[in-house]
Write a protein that holds these residues in place. Structure first.
Motif, PDB file in Angstrom:
ATOM      1  N   ALA A 281      49.153  41.739  29.795  1.00 48.17           N
ATOM      2  CA  ALA A 281      48.240  42.853  29.534  1.00 48.17           C
ATOM      3  C   ALA A 281      46.801  42.374  29.617  1.00 48.17           C
ATOM      4  CB  ALA A 281      48.528  43.449  28.162  1.00 48.17           C
ATOM      5  N   ARG A 282      45.968  43.176  30.279  1.00 44.53           N
ATOM      6  CA  ARG A 282      44.541  42.849  30.396  1.00 44.53           C
ATOM      7  C   ARG A 282      43.790  43.534  29.254  1.00 44.53           C
ATOM      8  NH1 ARG A 282      46.066  43.179  35.815  1.00 44.53           N
ATOM      9  NH2 ARG A 282      46.424  41.095  36.606  1.00 44.53           N
ATOM     10  N   ASP A 283      42.859  42.838  28.641  1.00 46.20           N
ATOM     11  CA  ASP A 283      42.111  43.417  27.527  1.00 46.20           C
ATOM     12  C   ASP A 283      40.658  43.689  27.873  1.00 46.20           C
ATOM     13  OD1 ASP A 283      41.338  40.796  27.678  1.00 46.20           O
ATOM     14  OD2 ASP A 283      42.098  40.217  25.713  1.00 46.20           O
ATOM     15  N   VAL A 284      40.335  43.596  29.178  1.00 47.01           N
ATOM     16  CA  VAL A 284      38.998  43.938  29.657  1.00 47.01           C
ATOM     17  C   VAL A 284      39.179  44.862  30.866  1.00 47.01           C
ATOM     18  CG1 VAL A 284      36.908  43.053  30.769  1.00 47.01           C
ATOM     19  CG2 VAL A 284      37.919  41.802  28.861  1.00 47.01           C
ATOM     20  N   PRO A 285      38.505  46.014  30.903  1.00 46.38           N
ATOM     21  CA  PRO A 285      38.639  46.915  32.058  1.00 46.38           C
ATOM     22  C   PRO A 285      38.210  46.216  33.342  1.00 46.38           C
ATOM     23  CG  PRO A 285      37.514  48.010  30.233  1.00 46.38           C
ATOM     24  CD  PRO A 285      37.603  46.561  29.867  1.00 46.38           C
ATOM     25  N   LEU A 286      38.942  46.486  34.432  1.00 50.44           N
ATOM     26  CA  LEU A 286      38.671  45.844  35.710  1.00 50.44           C
ATOM     27  C   LEU A 286      37.934  46.793  36.644  1.00 50.44           C
ATOM     28  CD1 LEU A 286      42.096  44.036  36.312  1.00 50.44           C
ATOM     29  CD2 LEU A 286      39.995  43.109  35.318  1.00 50.44           C
ATOM     30  N   LEU A 287      37.105  46.223  37.490  1.00 52.58           N
ATOM     31  CA  LEU A 287      36.452  47.008  38.526  1.00 52.58           C
ATOM     32  C   LEU A 287      37.507  47.536  39.501  1.00 52.58           C
ATOM     33  CD1 LEU A 287      33.328  44.749  39.125  1.00 52.58           C
ATOM     34  CD2 LEU A 287      33.380  47.008  38.043  1.00 52.58           C
ATOM     35  N   PRO A 288      37.221  48.640  40.181  1.00 53.17           N
ATOM     36  CA  PRO A 288      38.258  49.306  40.987  1.00 53.17           C
ATOM     37  C   PRO A 288      38.965  48.404  41.998  1.00 53.17           C
ATOM     38  CG  PRO A 288      36.384  50.761  40.719  1.00 53.17           C
ATOM     39  CD  PRO A 288      35.980  49.439  40.117  1.00 53.17           C
ATOM     40  N   TYR A 289      38.263  47.480  42.646  1.00 52.51           N
ATOM     41  CA  TYR A 289      38.917  46.691  43.682  1.00 52.51           C
ATOM     42  C   TYR A 289      39.926  45.693  43.114  1.00 52.51           C
ATOM     43  CZ  TYR A 289      36.062  42.425  42.905  1.00 52.51           C
ATOM     44  OH  TYR A 289      35.496  41.281  42.397  1.00 52.51           O
ATOM     45  N   LEU A 290      39.867  45.439  41.803  1.00 51.49           N
ATOM     46  CA  LEU A 290      40.816  44.542  41.149  1.00 51.49           C
ATOM     47  C   LEU A 290      41.797  45.271  40.237  1.00 51.49           C
ATOM     48  CD1 LEU A 290      38.400  41.648  40.098  1.00 51.49           C
ATOM     49  CD2 LEU A 290      40.109  41.584  41.928  1.00 51.49           C
ATOM     50  N   ASP A 291      41.617  46.569  40.058  1.00 52.29           N
ATOM     51  CA  ASP A 291      42.445  47.331  39.124  1.00 52.29           C
ATOM     52  C   ASP A 291      43.830  47.568  39.733  1.00 52.29           C
ATOM     53  OD1 ASP A 291      43.575  48.994  37.278  1.00 52.29           O
ATOM     54  OD2 ASP A 291      42.044  50.562  37.398  1.00 52.29           O
ATOM     55  N   ASP A 292      44.824  46.890  39.174  1.00 49.43           N
ATOM     56  CA  ASP A 292      46.188  47.006  39.692  1.00 49.43           C
ATOM     57  C   ASP A 292      47.092  47.779  38.741  1.00 49.43           C
ATOM     58  OD1 ASP A 292      46.362  45.197  37.640  1.00 49.43           O
ATOM     59  OD2 ASP A 292      47.396  43.634  38.764  1.00 49.43           O
ATOM     60  N   SER A 293      46.511  48.551  37.844  1.00 52.82           N
ATOM     61  CA  SER A 293      47.309  49.267  36.848  1.00 52.82           C
ATOM     62  C   SER A 293      48.259  50.271  37.474  1.00 52.82           C
ATOM     63  CB  SER A 293      46.391  49.967  35.839  1.00 52.82           C
ATOM     64  OG  SER A 293      45.494  50.860  36.498  1.00 52.82           O
ATOM     65  N   ALA A 294      47.922  50.794  38.648  1.00 51.29           N
ATOM     66  CA  ALA A 294      48.794  51.768  39.312  1.00 51.29           C
ATOM     67  C   ALA A 294      49.557  51.159  40.487  1.00 51.29           C
ATOM     68  CB  ALA A 294      47.959  52.955  39.795  1.00 51.29           C
ATOM     69  N   ALA A 295      49.411  49.870  40.693  1.00 45.96           N
ATOM     70  CA  ALA A 295      50.062  49.206  41.825  1.00 45.96           C
ATOM     71  C   ALA A 295      51.435  48.673  41.416  1.00 45.96           C
ATOM     72  CB  ALA A 295      49.189  48.066  42.333  1.00 45.96           C
ATOM     73  N   GLU A 296      52.219  48.252  42.419  1.00 44.45           N
ATOM     74  CA  GLU A 296      53.496  47.618  42.113  1.00 44.45           C
ATOM     75  C   GLU A 296      53.236  46.337  41.333  1.00 44.45           C
ATOM     76  OE1 GLU A 296      55.419  46.530  45.747  1.00 44.45           O
ATOM     77  OE2 GLU A 296      53.948  45.005  46.246  1.00 44.45           O
ATOM     78  N   PRO A 297      54.212  45.896  40.522  1.00 41.73           N
ATOM     79  CA  PRO A 297      53.987  44.672  39.734  1.00 41.73           C
ATOM     80  C   PRO A 297      53.556  43.509  40.620  1.00 41.73           C
ATOM     81  CG  PRO A 297      55.998  45.761  39.038  1.00 41.73           C
ATOM     82  CD  PRO A 297      55.529  46.485  40.273  1.00 41.73           C
ATOM     83  N   GLY A 298      52.427  42.876  40.279  1.00 37.95           N
ATOM     84  CA  GLY A 298      51.850  41.845  41.137  1.00 37.95           C
ATOM     85  C   GLY A 298      52.136  40.427  40.708  1.00 37.95           C
ATOM     86  N   GLY A 299      52.758  40.249  39.545  1.00 35.48           N
ATOM     87  CA  GLY A 299      53.103  38.907  39.104  1.00 35.48           C
ATOM     88  C   GLY A 299      54.402  38.425  39.732  1.00 35.48           C
ATOM     89  N   LEU A 300      54.667  37.136  39.603  1.00 37.06           N
ATOM     90  CA  LEU A 300      55.909  36.555  40.101  1.00 37.06           C
ATOM     91  C   LEU A 300      56.535  35.710  38.999  1.00 37.06           C
ATOM     92  CD1 LEU A 300      54.979  35.351  43.720  1.00 37.06           C
ATOM     93  CD2 LEU A 300      56.537  37.213  43.110  1.00 37.06           C
ATOM     94  N   ASP A 301      57.826  35.902  38.818  1.00 30.45           N
ATOM     95  CA  ASP A 301      58.563  35.150  37.802  1.00 30.45           C
ATOM     96  C   ASP A 301      59.083  33.859  38.427  1.00 30.45           C
ATOM     97  OD1 ASP A 301      60.006  34.258  35.669  1.00 30.45           O
ATOM     98  OD2 ASP A 301      61.569  35.801  35.781  1.00 30.45           O
ATOM     99  N   LEU A 302      58.222  32.847  38.498  1.00 32.87           N
ATOM    100  CA  LEU A 302      58.591  31.539  39.045  1.00 32.87           C
ATOM    101  C   LEU A 302      58.737  30.561  37.885  1.00 32.87           C
ATOM    102  CD1 LEU A 302      56.046  31.298  42.027  1.00 32.87           C
ATOM    103  CD2 LEU A 302      58.306  32.380  41.986  1.00 32.87           C
ATOM    104  N   ARG A 303      59.867  29.863  37.829  1.00 30.69           N
ATOM    105  CA  ARG A 303      60.143  28.917  36.745  1.00 30.69           C
ATOM    106  C   ARG A 303      59.862  27.506  37.272  1.00 30.69           C
ATOM    107  NH1 ARG A 303      64.043  32.171  33.963  1.00 30.69           N
ATOM    108  NH2 ARG A 303      63.707  34.307  34.703  1.00 30.69           N
TER     109      ARG A 303
END
Length: 416
Positions: A281-303
């Protein structure tokens, strides 16, 4: 008992049909040739020969001696070639033609799989950045004011990206004597020249650009999958004492540029579809070009797992990274910078919140204050002869594991 075919993999092999990473290899019988290969279990498929044998429309791309032409061809071609390779390896009709083209992995020489264009390294782990801030600025701000507003990064040196297994020569340069390294801004410090005494590893994940972009045309978050060909493990070796003396005001330079190790295998981005996960979770609002709140999950579960001289010292979770690779790419190009085939951008050190999830010795020993205890002795920083190996896996479809090619390097003494 008949010998097992290289096309018949044991159940659960992390380099099975859901993976299919690309590399460049030299067969034992033709030492002057470099060929594109696909890892399958503990064997390598000669992809160019398989394409020729099956009259593939992509035979010319796979006959190259580097992955660059395939990477430049774009996502529709990547998907088509991947489907072909899967068919060659799993459809019984191709077995007579393909089986003789499988080389035991232990018998081939592996090379840097593509020609590197540019290299950028980010600083995307909040846990790593926070720990580094506490070590270097115990009485100051832990994170810089801009850290949660944009992915912080720097441009590295492409010419010293080295394939896994290449020896790492201890770098030399200016640094403060050991008594002064904790206070690099003391008045009138006097540097010395010599081998780094605080050599470190950094467990990272690299993203390899395939399709280029046009200058002055930023790549949005939604363009990530169209431009990024695949993923590699990376070790961005760091000379902490050289870095501490030189990094103000312009940042990393000689303390980083002497060597960066890259895995020999590029895992296609498509192979990691099941590993997508939401970032923290991000605790600082992001500028539009970085705002991924409506995008597909962008993280990767790499162990990830880091071993020093064969002993596991850390298991950093890539899912904990604050900034995603798509955000890093968007920020990298938002000023109009263009992408080239073979560009590499790395995540920065991967660290988690627990003591056994830290991705470098700087954190594991708290700047050298707390030596790391190993079965073969203690370490604050790397000694000559030490070998660091980074491995990783990701969840795949139907419970499968997707293995990432390891990256390893052994420290050798400084050149006289």
């Amino acid at each position: 008992m008949p010998q097992r075919s290289p096309l018949d993999l044991p159940e659960g092999d992390p380099f099975g049909p859901h993976n299919l990473p690309y590399g460049v290899f030299t067969p034992p019988d033709t030492p002057h040739l470099r060929k594109i290969g696909v890892r399958y279990g503990d064997h390598v498929l000669d992809a160019g020969a398989a394409a020729a044998a099956t009259a593939s429309p992509h035979a010319e791309l796979l006959a190259a001696d580097t992955l660059n032409p395939l990477m430049a061809a774009g996502r529709p071609v990547w998907r088509a070639v991947r489907a072909e390779v899967l068919e060659w390896l799993t459809d019984p009709v191709h077995r007579p033609a393909v089986e003789p083209l499988m080389h035991p992995l232990a018998t081939v020489a592996l090379h840097l799989p593509f020609e590197v264009a540019d290299y950028a390294d980010f600083y995307a782990s909040e846990h790593h950045a926070t720990n580094a801030g506490r070590i270097f600025r115990p009485d100051g701000d832990v994170l810089s004011p801009n850290w949660k507003h944009m992915p912080i990064g720097y441009h590295g040196r492409a010419g010293t990206l080295l394939v896994s297994g290449t020896p790492i020569v201890r770098p030399q340069g200016q640094h403060l004597p050991p008594a002064d390294t904790s206070a690099p801004h003391a008045s009138s410090p006097t540097p010395v020249f010599g081998p780094s005494l605080r050599l470190d590893f950094e467990a990272e994940v690299a993203f390899v650009v395939g399709a280029p972009s046009t200058v002055h045309t930023p790549v949005p978050l939604s363009g990530f999958h169209d431009h990024v060909f695949g993923v590699c493990l990376l070790n961005d070796w760091s000379a902490r004492d050289i870095q501490a003396w030189e990094y103000r005001p312009l940042g990393p330079f000689l303390g980083k540029s002497f060597a960066t190790s890259l895995a020999a295998w590029v895992t296609p981005l498509e192979a990691l579809a099941a590993a997508r996960t939401s970032p923290p979770a991000r605790d600082v609002p992001l500028l539009p070009y970085l705002d991924d709140s409506a995008a597909e999950p962008g993280g990767l579960d790499l162990r990830i797992e880091v071993a020093l001289n064969g002993h596991t010292v850390s298991r950093p979770p890539f899912s904990a990274m604050y900034w995603t690779a798509a955000q890093q790419l968007a920020h990298l190009t938002v000023n109009g910078a263009s992408l080239r085939t073979g560009d590499v951008f790395a995540s920065g050190t991967v660290s988690g919140p627990r003591p056994d999830e830290l991705g470098c010795l700087l954190e594991l020993t708290w700047g050298g204050r707390d030596p790391l205890r190993l079965p073969d002795g203690t370490r604050t920083f790397l000694e000559d002869g030490d070998e660091v190996t980074i491995t990783a896996w990701a969840p795949g479809p139907q419970g499968a594991r997707i293995g990432l090619g390891e990256v390893t390097g052994q420290v050798v003494p400084a050149t006289p």
